[in-house]
Motif scaffolding. Structure first.
Motif, PDB file in Angstrom:
ATOM      1  N   ILE A   1       0.716  -0.814  -0.287  1.00 29.07           N
ATOM      2  CA  ILE A   1       0.259  -0.138   0.113  1.00 29.07           C
ATOM      3  C   ILE A   1       0.577   1.267  -0.142  1.00 29.07           C
ATOM      4  O   ILE A   1       0.704   2.052  -1.238  1.00 29.07           O
ATOM      5  N   ALA A   2       2.100   0.684   1.024  1.00 31.86           N
ATOM      6  CA  ALA A   2       2.535   2.579   1.157  1.00 31.86           C
ATOM      7  C   ALA A   2       3.329   2.817  -0.776  1.00 31.86           C
ATOM      8  O   ALA A   2       3.052   4.003  -0.765  1.00 31.86           O
ATOM      9  N   GLN A   3       3.885   2.088  -1.110  1.00 33.30           N
ATOM     10  CA  GLN A   3       3.769   3.081  -2.754  1.00 33.30           C
ATOM     11  C   GLN A   3       2.993   2.545  -3.210  1.00 33.30           C
ATOM     12  O   GLN A   3       3.928   3.012  -4.680  1.00 33.30           O
ATOM     13  N   CYS A   4       1.587   2.021  -3.014  1.00 32.27           N
ATOM     14  CA  CYS A   4       0.412   2.081  -4.213  1.00 32.27           C
ATOM     15  C   CYS A   4       0.171   3.594  -4.560  1.00 32.27           C
ATOM     16  O   CYS A   4       0.145   3.969  -3.465  1.00 32.27           O
ATOM     17  N   ASP A   5      -0.098   4.517  -5.814  1.00 29.93           N
ATOM     18  CA  ASP A   5      -0.220   5.354  -5.864  1.00 29.93           C
ATOM     19  C   ASP A   5      -1.350   5.402  -7.344  1.00 29.93           C
ATOM     20  O   ASP A   5      -1.643   5.916  -7.902  1.00 29.93           O
ATOM     21  N   TRP A   6      -2.040   4.209  -6.944  1.00 33.23           N
ATOM     22  CA  TRP A   6      -3.149   4.118  -8.147  1.00 33.23           C
ATOM     23  C   TRP A   6      -3.676   4.271  -9.679  1.00 33.23           C
ATOM     24  O   TRP A   6      -3.151   5.915  -9.230  1.00 33.23           O
ATOM     25  N   CYS A   7      -2.456   4.325 -10.367  1.00 34.27           N
ATOM     26  CA  CYS A   7      -2.673   4.319 -11.240  1.00 34.27           C
ATOM     27  C   CYS A   7      -3.736   3.594 -12.617  1.00 34.27           C
ATOM     28  O   CYS A   7      -3.913   3.476 -13.426  1.00 34.27           O
ATOM     29  N   GLY A   8      -3.962   2.376 -12.496  1.00 30.94           N
ATOM     30  CA  GLY A   8      -5.169   1.503 -12.461  1.00 30.94           C
ATOM     31  C   GLY A   8      -4.029   0.448 -13.376  1.00 30.94           C
ATOM     32  O   GLY A   8      -5.005  -0.389 -14.476  1.00 30.94           O
ATOM     33  N   LYS A   9      -2.865   0.787 -14.093  1.00 29.17           N
ATOM     34  CA  LYS A   9      -2.053  -0.165 -14.885  1.00 29.17           C
ATOM     35  C   LYS A   9      -2.562  -1.247 -15.022  1.00 29.17           C
ATOM     36  O   LYS A   9      -2.193  -2.840 -15.404  1.00 29.17           O
ATOM     37  N   CYS A  10      -1.554  -1.893 -13.530  1.00 30.54           N
ATOM     38  CA  CYS A  10      -1.910  -3.565 -13.027  1.00 30.54           C
ATOM     39  C   CYS A  10      -3.763  -3.893 -13.033  1.00 30.54           C
ATOM     40  O   CYS A  10      -3.307  -5.090 -13.111  1.00 30.54           O
TER      41      CYS A  10
ATOM     42  N   ASP B   1      -5.760  -3.113 -14.968  1.00 32.48           N
ATOM     43  CA  ASP B   1      -5.800  -3.033 -16.624  1.00 32.48           C
ATOM     44  C   ASP B   1      -4.695  -4.691 -17.328  1.00 32.48           C
ATOM     45  O   ASP B   1      -6.072  -5.194 -18.171  1.00 32.48           O
ATOM     46  N   ALA B   2      -3.736  -4.669 -16.573  1.00 31.10           N
ATOM     47  CA  ALA B   2      -3.015  -5.927 -16.527  1.00 31.10           C
ATOM     48  C   ALA B   2      -3.809  -7.450 -17.103  1.00 31.10           C
ATOM     49  O   ALA B   2      -3.671  -7.510 -16.886  1.00 31.10           O
ATOM     50  N   CYS B   3      -4.581  -7.344 -15.696  1.00 32.33           N
ATOM     51  CA  CYS B   3      -4.976  -8.198 -14.739  1.00 32.33           C
ATOM     52  C   CYS B   3      -6.207  -9.218 -15.490  1.00 32.33           C
ATOM     53  O   CYS B   3      -7.489  -8.368 -16.140  1.00 32.33           O
ATOM     54  N   PRO B   4      -5.772 -10.192 -16.202  1.00 30.60           N
ATOM     55  CA  PRO B   4      -6.713 -10.964 -17.186  1.00 30.60           C
ATOM     56  C   PRO B   4      -8.096 -11.304 -16.725  1.00 30.60           C
ATOM     57  O   PRO B   4      -9.572 -11.937 -17.266  1.00 30.60           O
ATOM     58  N   PHE B   5      -8.037 -11.158 -15.377  1.00 28.47           N
ATOM     59  CA  PHE B   5      -8.955 -11.532 -14.270  1.00 28.47           C
ATOM     60  C   PHE B   5     -10.197 -10.798 -13.946  1.00 28.47           C
ATOM     61  O   PHE B   5     -10.692 -11.263 -12.887  1.00 28.47           O
ATOM     62  N   GLY B   6      -9.614  -9.742 -13.799  1.00 32.39           N
ATOM     63  CA  GLY B   6      -9.978  -8.600 -13.906  1.00 32.39           C
ATOM     64  C   GLY B   6     -10.534  -8.790 -11.973  1.00 32.39           C
ATOM     65  O   GLY B   6     -10.983  -8.684 -10.446  1.00 32.39           O
ATOM     66  N   ALA B   7      -9.747  -8.733 -11.159  1.00 31.96           N
ATOM     67  CA  ALA B   7      -8.650 -10.244 -10.205  1.00 31.96           C
ATOM     68  C   ALA B   7      -8.588  -8.127  -8.756  1.00 31.96           C
ATOM     69  O   ALA B   7      -8.192  -8.742  -8.046  1.00 31.96           O
ATOM     70  N   ILE B   8      -8.272  -6.800 -10.035  1.00 34.79           N
ATOM     71  CA  ILE B   8      -7.738  -5.557  -8.932  1.00 34.79           C
ATOM     72  C   ILE B   8      -8.687  -4.917  -8.886  1.00 34.79           C
ATOM     73  O   ILE B   8      -9.425  -4.689 -10.276  1.00 34.79           O
ATOM     74  N   LEU B   9      -9.065  -4.244  -7.925  1.00 33.77           N
ATOM     75  CA  LEU B   9      -9.659  -3.506  -8.031  1.00 33.77           C
ATOM     76  C   LEU B   9      -9.480  -1.498  -7.439  1.00 33.77           C
ATOM     77  O   LEU B   9      -8.690  -1.969  -6.544  1.00 33.77           O
ATOM     78  N   LYS B  10      -9.703  -1.032  -7.152  1.00 34.93           N
ATOM     79  CA  LYS B  10      -9.995   0.423  -6.787  1.00 34.93           C
ATOM     80  C   LYS B  10     -10.335   0.244  -5.487  1.00 34.93           C
ATOM     81  O   LYS B  10     -11.360   0.009  -5.701  1.00 34.93           O
ATOM     82  N   THR B  11      -9.991   0.983  -4.399  1.00 30.20           N
ATOM     83  CA  THR B  11      -9.897   1.260  -3.166  1.00 30.20           C
ATOM     84  C   THR B  11      -9.175   2.225  -2.922  1.00 30.20           C
ATOM     85  O   THR B  11      -8.545   3.072  -2.765  1.00 30.20           O
ATOM     86  N   SER B  12     -10.008   2.342  -1.718  1.00 31.34           N
ATOM     87  CA  SER B  12      -9.301   3.287  -0.689  1.00 31.34           C
ATOM     88  C   SER B  12      -9.383   2.998   0.878  1.00 31.34           C
ATOM     89  O   SER B  12      -9.963   2.571   1.931  1.00 31.34           O
TER      90      SER B  12
END
Lengths: 355, 99, 434, 641, 136
Positions: free
Chosen positions: D571-580, D582-593
């Motif tokens: 989390i500390a390093q993540c600045d949500w850009c959404g690239k991950c 997009d890359a996930c073929p399984f829709g497993a990554i979501l945006k959260t706060s």
């Protein structure tokens, strides 16, 4: 390019070849055979040719005659294809093939024809006897004459042309060019094999078999000579009489032993006897036996009272001479010897060519 | 402790018959072992050499030598110049504990 | 294993035979939640396969495949194992239940205490032919069956024991127990899987090959042992004189496809195991020539034909023709006589080692395990699959199934599949009962 | 925290020890301070070695172990279990492959192979130091299997699975079930013919409450993974709602103007657009082949159960596992291969078998009565020039069995041009029987194939017979039958949808022919029958039953344990850009706060642990468990150290 | 002797994938197909999971080449795998250029689960090429 005869397989079955189509070509028969050599490998190739229907290949082959049927090939055949018996059947078939009259084939293939032929010859003898009013002297005279003429006739009219046919089929037709000189060079082989059958010694089974066969051949041939040329039944010469007794005894004792083996099926080669095999040994036995008894009756002055005995003997003799000798198994004796002869001259000519 | 050790054998010793075959096997083995090892005292030998030296049938020498090898009395040496027969030699009795 | 042994009289299924088929079947059933009792007559699990070198056509080592399966089976909480035991008197108590007795033979060694250290073996003074090395080398009268045996515990061969007591003295764990007697354990179960495997053909029945008289004629299974890491000799050698062979012949169909020995069927594995051994020999002895005398090469399974072609390209000589006779020369070399079928000529060839690729036969005596129940067999004594095209494991007795080579010749992949089928049919049979 | 690590190096008999100096490998790592103990072992996988390792772990209180032996594909699980029995977490174990990627690959350079092994073991140690304790993921499993292909394999597996308490969706592409077996008549080892076998299975399937049968149905898409596969099915209607009345159906066929090749009879004859392959076919309702139907409507006049307006349906199903039993196609000879299609008396074995089925008394082909037949073997198998190097296994027996049938039925003599008969096992008896019938077996050299020619009305096979010392034979026959082998299905789109690996032969590939013959590398996807490799019926049934038991034990417990290989976000390093995402073929990554910061979050149920999200992250905020930066980098370093 | 080879031999790091290319590399061993013993393999779940920074680290540490044995179209995770792996290569090539590393030192090829022979060929060629470049 070889034409095949799809009917060949079934044809051979009529000559007593059974089971051989079960062959899966492992070559065990050829490798187990003690007579088989690299230059002359058999019997598998004969089995193969028979299954496929390569009639020409069989017709021109001497292999069936080179086999003396020790039975190892059949005993160890993993498929029970019985190659030994097929070789026997091929010898019958070849005998029929060589025979210009076609009677051989008829007799081998159809048992009723054989029986009929035997009955007819018997009737002819009896008919002749009736016509001659059962006069002993005359009949015996004619009997003796018959023996002489039959031998000559069968040789000239049947066997010689057949041998020429054999030569034609195995040497001339397959274009095996053999120089005349070679024919002379190899002639020794012919007589050695004819009288000694020495090749049997190479077989895996017994020496006794060869010895039995040898003395049978000698017994038979000398008996023939003693009766025909030395007039055994007519002679007073003690030495000749004794000789005849021995010879005829040899013939019937050895054949009796053969029959015993066939009944017991003690060896592989005795397991599959055909009617023609039985006829051959039985008639040979009867010939020897009746000849022996006839002479015995003559010596004890019983023949006149038992003339039927001579009639029986002469009937058997006639059947033997006009049926078994020219058309039956007797011919093996001749063809085998000539096969060895042909085979050795083929080899000789190849050797000369090689040089 | 020590007295306990042969206990189970003593319980059955009278009831079980030792077969002649077993006795014979033991005898043959110790005789063969003795002869083969004695011959190898002279130095490494191939099997044909060993058979000659011991005057024993070669197939038996092979069988027992290989058994001795299995149980660590003999070890394999070099192969001869024709790449046909290996030399076998005595394994020096070493202290135990090594793998 | 002490952690799993809970002696229980009643089980869902009995598996007879702890070879690769029995093991797989037992494992499948256990993984589906059934309780299984597995009875193996030999000292170790793993059947024939555990003794093999590498397996065709992948050439992976047999031990590497077998041992994990074996230990998985041995450790499985749902499986109770009796090794060195025989099951007898399998009878139907009712439509749903069988009874039988397991006869556990004495090893004269306490299995739970023995550590497999071999101290007893080293102390024993009696040498007997090692059956696990197919008599090529000796073993002691007390012995660990083989290095990767499971369980890896010692056993006393009482027929050859001289009762000297050396082993008992040597055993620090005090595991030797001469007082052991045969144990009879009654069991109950709902279904049976017969996975009793096969027997090797005895080459003494082929007099022309002179097996035993000709010491350098060996069976393929003897050659197989020579090719494993725990081999009897220090290399691949001739058993007569320890010479390194350089011209080896394989004689195929030794005891298969042969009516004269009463086994007209094809053993299905000999072609491939011979081709495999030929490849392994060429690896082990790079200078050696290998000739395979064959009738037809039965390379029918997945990857088999490619494997056969690989052997050809490696230089293995394939000669079509059945060897009819083997004779030994003075120097121990052997003359084989055969017809080179493609040439139509009789030939003799000299080899310094001849391997008989012996066929396989049904394991007899299975029928007697089921007194009063009619377990049908085929004409070759294999357990009959009565509904081969519907329920391939079904036998003539309801509730009794067959797996692996008990029903006919089979290679390892086929045995595994057959075991899979048997466990599947057994599982649904047991479920249908309740 | 320093770990106590145990290292075991396996001889693997001679497999490793022959080319790698195992003791040297041990010595060179033994001095490493983290290595608490190091041992060599003859067979690490043997029970006694495993037992020793368990004892070591317990007595020496090891924190992690490394085993250097064969490929992890073989024994990863074995040694993980060892770790567990010793009381470790199974992920505190690393397997180093010094056999497949060591001794075997470099058997030519033993010294270098030893060096490599040392590096590999060092890397393994480096990795195990970084290893974490993990708990396997448990996912819910649907106790339902989709079986693709309702031939005998599929049908038999369906019945078995249903009997074992697992639901089955049985999916067949054709309108009729039974696959290839329904095309064959008399079968080897059975008194029953193909139709009867299929009939019995069909009746069981149709009555079974646990089985749903889909005909005319294709799998067109898949998502999800083991335990929870979502499959999209395309169901083509048969346009006939119930069976037409008996006379009406015959009439419908009579008036249908469309005539197409009857594929069921391998184009030996024609059929109409409305059809049944044979009278008693299953299901008992005719179907209309809409690809060829002209919608002329004539059939509607005679049969009122026809509805030409039925529409294609798309249905979604959820299953825990998928069993492929899609079978094979017979090899189709190319034009002029053994004069196929150029000489009219040349047909394939499959056609011939249908012909025999359709000819009760006399065998007549193209108005000529057949008396002799020449079979030519290995057509499409063991190819020298073509791609099919494999043996099709069933064809020798099938051809010989057919030869026996026609000998019995019509007294036909046959010639068998073969390349070595492969009637393995008890099938040998058929070969014997056929030989005894007088059938002739001719062996030819694959480099000198038989040549078929026609001389007037007579067909002639010219072949060089190896068994007669290469005699060239001219065999006159009435019909030539090409004994064609098995090839994978032409349309194998299912492999693409399910990502099933294809082997050298283009059949589906199992994980291991001996250890796991019915499983594929795709978890939960099993293979059975001839789609894995050529098989006869018994063998197909065995494999389908084996697959059934594997499927059942996989999913019937309601849950499946999965590797905890998941992506984790730092989390500390993540600045949500959404690239991950997009890359996930399984829709497993979501945006959260989290605490007001927009960051990425991984949905564990959907994450399959592929790691595709890793390289795209601009801030390197994602790690894959088991493949973290620390683990991979420590290995990179150790390998070159 | 091994010490000298150790210093001069071309070292290659291969990223393989557990289900697709790693079995092929194992198969190469099984078939006794030889490739240089200084080729080291680290398996990952998928070739699209290789971080460029790992590749750069490898060069930093002294590897002569990095090879990605990609899943290609066989990837069981996603059809986009080919594209994604290529992107990683392209991106890394840029970073390599920045650091003055020849792009020829990073290669990729799709290796299917039975592509043992192609893998060996790739390795032999790659090492040969790297050797040539190193000498020059």
């Amino acid at each position: 390019m070889a034409k095949i005869n799809p009917e060949f397989l079934d044809e051979l079955k009529k000559y007593g070849g059974n089971d051989f189509s079960a062959c899966y070509n492992c070559g065990n028969c050829t490798a187990i055979c003690s007579l088989s050599t690299e230059d002359n490998s058999f019997p598998r190739m004969m089995v193969r040719a028979s299954v496929v229907g390569l009639e020409e290949k069989v017709t021109s082959s001497l292999d069936p005659w080179l086999c003396y049927y020790c039975g190892d090939c059949s005993l160890y055949c993993p498929r029970g294809a019985n190659p030994g018996e097929l070789m026997m059947a091929l010898r019958r078939w070849l005998t029929a093939k060589y025979d210009w009259t076609g009677l051989s084939g008829l007799l081998y293939k159809y048992l009723p024809a054989t029986i009929l032929a035997f009955v007819l010859t018997a009737l002819a003898v009896i008919g002749l006897a009736i016509k001659l009013n059962f006069e002993m002297e005359t009949i015996m005279h004619y009997g003796h004459l018959f023996e002489m003429f039959a031998i000559l006739g069968v040789f000239m009219v049947i066997l010689t042309p057949n041998l020429i046919r054999m030569w034609y089929l195995v040497i001339f037709k397959p274009k095996r060019n053999i120089p005349i000189a070679v024919y002379f060079k190899g002639i020794g082989e012919l007589f050695i094999h004819m009288f000694t059958q020495k090749r049997t010694l190479g077989c895996s089974n017994s020496q006794t078999r060869w010895f039995e066969h040898l003395i049978l051949v000698f017994g038979y041939l000398t008996l023939l000579f003693t009766t025909v040329v030395l007039d055994w039944f007519g002679t007073e010469n003690f030495f000749i009489i004794a000789l005849g007794y021995i010879e005829s005894a040899v013939v019937f004792i050895v054949t009796a032993h053969f029959m015993y083996s066939r009944v017991n099926k003690d060896k592989e080669l005795n397991k599959h006897s055909q009617p023609s095999d039985w006829l051959f040994v039985i008639w040979l036995f009867l010939m020897g036996f009746t000849a022996f008894v006839v002479r015995l009756f003559i010596d004890f002055d019983l023949l006149a009272a038992n003339f039927w005995l001579y009639l029986l003997h002469i009937t058997i003799l006639v059947q033997w001479a006009v049926l078994i000798v020219p058309f039956g198994k007797w011919t093996h004796f001749l063809y085998r010897s000539f096969a060895m002869y042909f085979s050795s001259i083929i080899q000789l000519s190849q050797e000369t060519k090689g040089k | 402790m020590a007295s306990n050790k042969t206990k189970t054998l003593n319980l059955v010793k009278d009831k079980i018959q030792v077969s002649e075959q077993a006795k014979q096997r033991r005898k043959t083995y110790s005789a063969m072992k003795k002869q083969i090892l004695a011959a190898l005292e002279e130095g490494p030998m191939t099997l044909p050499e060993l058979a000659k030296a011991t005057q024993l049938p070669i197939n038996e020498v092979t069988y027992y030598l290989m058994t001795l090898r299995k149980y660590g009395d003999v070890k394999t040496g070099e192969i001869d110049d024709n790449d046909e027969f290996f030399y076998y030699e005595l394994k020096k009795q070493q202290n135990h504990g090594e793998d | 294993m002490p952690e799993t042994t809970v002696i229980k009289k009643q089980y869902d299924a009995l598996v007879i035979g702890g070879g690769i088929a029995g093991g797989e079947a037992a494992l499948n059933l256990a993984n589906m939640g059934f309780s299984v009792v597995l009875v193996e007559k030999d000292l170790s699990l793993g059947g024939k396969m555990i003794h093999l070198s590498k397996v065709f056509p992948t050439l992976d080592c047999a031990a590497c495949i077998t041992t994990p399966k074996v230990s998985e089976t041995a450790r499985h909480p749902n499986i109770k194992i009796y090794t060195y035991s025989e099951v007898k008197n399998i009878k139907k108590q009712s439509d749903k239940l069988f009874t039988a007795t397991v006869f556990k033979k004495p090893r004269y060694v306490n299995e739970d205490i023995c550590t497999g250290c071999e101290d007893c073996e080293n102390a024993c003074p009696v040498i007997v032919e090692d059956q696990y090395q197919h008599d090529l080398v000796g073993r002691k009268a007390v012995y660990i069956p083989f290095s990767i045996a499971n369980p890896r515990v010692a056993n006393i061969d009482m027929d050859n024991c001289i009762l000297c007591g050396a082993c008992e003295k040597a055993c620090l764990a005090e595991a030797i127990d001469f007082t052991q007697v045969i144990q009879e354990i009654p069991i109950e179960f709902k279904a049976v899987i017969v996975a009793t495997g096969y027997d090797m053909f005895d080459p003494k029945k082929l007099p022309n090959y002179g097996f035993e008289q000709n010491k350098n004629v060996v069976t393929a299974i003897q050659m197989e042992r020579q090719l494993v890491p725990t081999r009897p000799f220090n290399s691949v050698l001739r058993p007569k004189d320890g010479k390194m062979p350089n011209n080896i012949a394989y004689v195929l169909c030794a005891g298969s496809r042969d009516e004269t020995v009463g086994n007209p069927i094809c053993s299905q594995i000999c072609c491939m195991y011979s081709i495999k051994q030929a490849q392994l020999i060429m690896g082990a002895l790079p200078m050696a020539d290998v000739t395979i005398y064959y009738l037809h090469i039965r390379a029918f399974g997945k990857g088999f034909n490619e494997f056969y072609q690989q052997a050809r390209s490696m230089g293995v000589d394939f000669v079509k023709g059945k060897v009819a006779k083997i004779t030994e020369k003075e120097n121990g070399n052997l003359i084989v006589r055969f017809e080179d079928v493609y040439k139509g000529k009789v030939k003799e060839a000299e080899h310094d080692l001849v391997v008989l690729s012996t066929g396989i036969l049904a394991n007899k005596g299975i029928v007697e395990l089921f007194p009063g129940l009619n377990l049908e067999t085929d004409p070759f004594n294999y357990v009959k699959q009565v509904k081969e095209l519907e329920n391939p494991s079904q036998t003539s007795i309801p509730g009794v199934f067959v797996a692996g080579t008990a029903s006919g010749p089979m290679d390892i992949p086929d045995s595994i599949l057959s075991a899979g089928a048997a466990s599947s049919e057994t599982a649904s049979y047991i479920r249908r009962l309740s | 925290m320093k770990k106590k690590i145990g290292v075991y190096i396996c001889h693997c008999g001679a497999n490793i020890a022959d080319h790698i100096d195992v003791e040297k490998v041990r010595e060179s790592i033994a001095s490493d301070e983290v290595v608490f103990l190091s041992r060599t072992t003859m067979f690490a996988c043997s029970d006694s070695s495993q037992k020793d390792m368990v004892d070591d772990i317990k007595k020496q209180e090891l924190d992690a172990i490394v085993v250097a032996s064969c490929s992890p594909k073989l024994h990863l699980q074995t040694f993980r279990n060892v770790a567990v029995r010793g009381g470790l977490n199974k992920y505190n174990y690393v397997q180093v492959n010094i056999r497949e990627q060591g001794s075997w690959a470099h058997s030519d350079t033993p010294a270098a192979a030893t060096e490599k092994a040392i590096q590999l073991v060092k890397a393994g140690i480096a990795r195990v130091i970084e290893s974490q304790e993990l708990t396997p993921l448990k996912i819910e499993a649907h106790n339902k299997v989709a079986i693709i292909g309702a031939g005998v394999s599929g049908l038999r597996a369906a019945v078995e699975l249903a009997d074992m308490g697992t639901h089955v969706d049985l999916i067949e592409r054709e309108h009729f079930i039974g696959g290839r077996v329904s095309q064959w008549g008399q079968l080897f080892v059975s008194e029953k013919n193909g139709e009867e076998i299929v009939k019995k299975l069909y009746e069981t399937v149709i009555d079974h409450p646990m089985i749903t049968l889909y005909t005319g149905t294709e799998l067109i898409a898949r998502s999800g993974s083991v335990g929870n596969y979502n499959l999209q099915l395309k169901i083509t209607p048969r346009f006939v709602t119930q069976e037409c009345k008996i006379g009406a159906f015959d009439k419908a066929i009579e008036i249908c103007p469309v005539s197409v090749d009857d594929e069921f009879n391998f184009s030996l004859n024609k059929r109409k657009a409305i059809y049944k392959n044979y009278e008693s076919e299953f299901p008992h309702i005719a179907a209309i082949d809409m690809l060829n139907c002209t919608k002329c409507g004539k059939c509607l006049e005679v049969c009122n159960s026809i509805n030409l307006n039925q529409e294609i349906l798309i249905e979604n199903i959820t299953v825990g596992s998928i069993l492929l039993s899609t079978g094979f196609d017979p090899y189709e000879p190319s034009e002029n291969e053994f004069s196929y299609k150029t000489i009219d008396t040349v047909i394939t074995l499959q056609q011939f078998k249908r012909l025999v089925e359709l000819s009760p008394n006399k065998l007549i082909y193209r108005d000529k009565e057949i008396k002799t037949i020449g079979f030519i073997y290995c057509v499409g198998s063991l190819q020298i020039k073509g791609d099919n190097k494999y043996c099709s296994r069933y064809c020798c027996t099938s051809a010989i069995h057919t030869a026996i049938q026609i000998h019995r039925k019509y007294n036909i003599k046959s010639y068998h041009m073969n390349r070595g008969i492969r009637t393995y096992g008890k099938q040998e008896l058929l070969y014997t029987e056929s030989s005894k019938n007088g059938d002739v077996y001719v062996e030819f050299d694959p480099k000198k194939e038989p040549i078929i020619s026609k001389n007037g009305k007579q067909t002639i096979i010219k072949v060089v017979d190896l068994l007669t010392a290469k005699e060239e034979l001219d065999i006159p026959v009435d019909l030539v039958v090409l004994v064609t082998g098995m090839v994978p299905r032409k349309d194998n789109s299912i492999a693409d949808i399910l990502k099933v690996p294809i082997g050298r032969d283009k059949f589906f590939n199992e994980i291991h022919p001996k250890l796991r013959p019915v499983e594929t590398v795709i978890d939960g996807v099993l293979i059975a029958g001839a789609c894995q490799s050529p098989k006869n019926i018994t063998e197909s049934l065995k494999s389908s039953l084996a697959a059934a038991s594997k499927a059942n034990s996989l999913i019937s417990k309601g849950e499946i344990e999965l590797e905890p290989t998941l992506a984790v976000i730092h989390i500390a390093q993540c600045d949500w850009c959404g690239k991950c995402a997009d890359a996930c073929p399984f829709g497993a990554i979501l945006k959260t706060s989290i605490d007001g910061k927009e960051v990425a979050m991984v949905n564990n149920a959907n994450c399959k642990g592929c790691g595709m999200c890793l390289p795209v992250c601009p801030t390197d905020a994602i790690d894959l468990i088991g493949y973290t930066n620390r683990e991979i980098e420590s290995m990179i370093d150790a390998l070159i150290d | 002797m091994s010490e000298t080879t150790k210093n001069t031999a071309i070292k290659v790091l291969v990223f393989s994938t557990e289900k697709i290319s790693d079995p092929a590399i194992d198969l190469a061993g099984l078939l006794k197909l030889h490739y240089p013993p200084t080729v080291y393999v680290i398996p990952l779940p998928c070739s699209s999971a290789v971080k460029p920074k790992w590749i750069l680290r490898a060069f930093e540490k002294g590897y002569d080449g990095v090879f990605i044995a990609a899943d290609g179209t066989d990837c069981s995770f996603s059809e986009s795998c080919v594209e994604k792996t290529s992107d990683i290569i392209a991106q890394t090539h840029i970073l390599m250029k920045e650091k003055g590393i020849s792009p020829a030192k990073l290669k990729m090829a799709a290796i299917c689960s039975v592509c043992a022979e192609p893998f060996v060929k790739h390795m032999n060629n790659f090492v040969e090429e790297l050797t040539r470049n190193k000498i020059n």
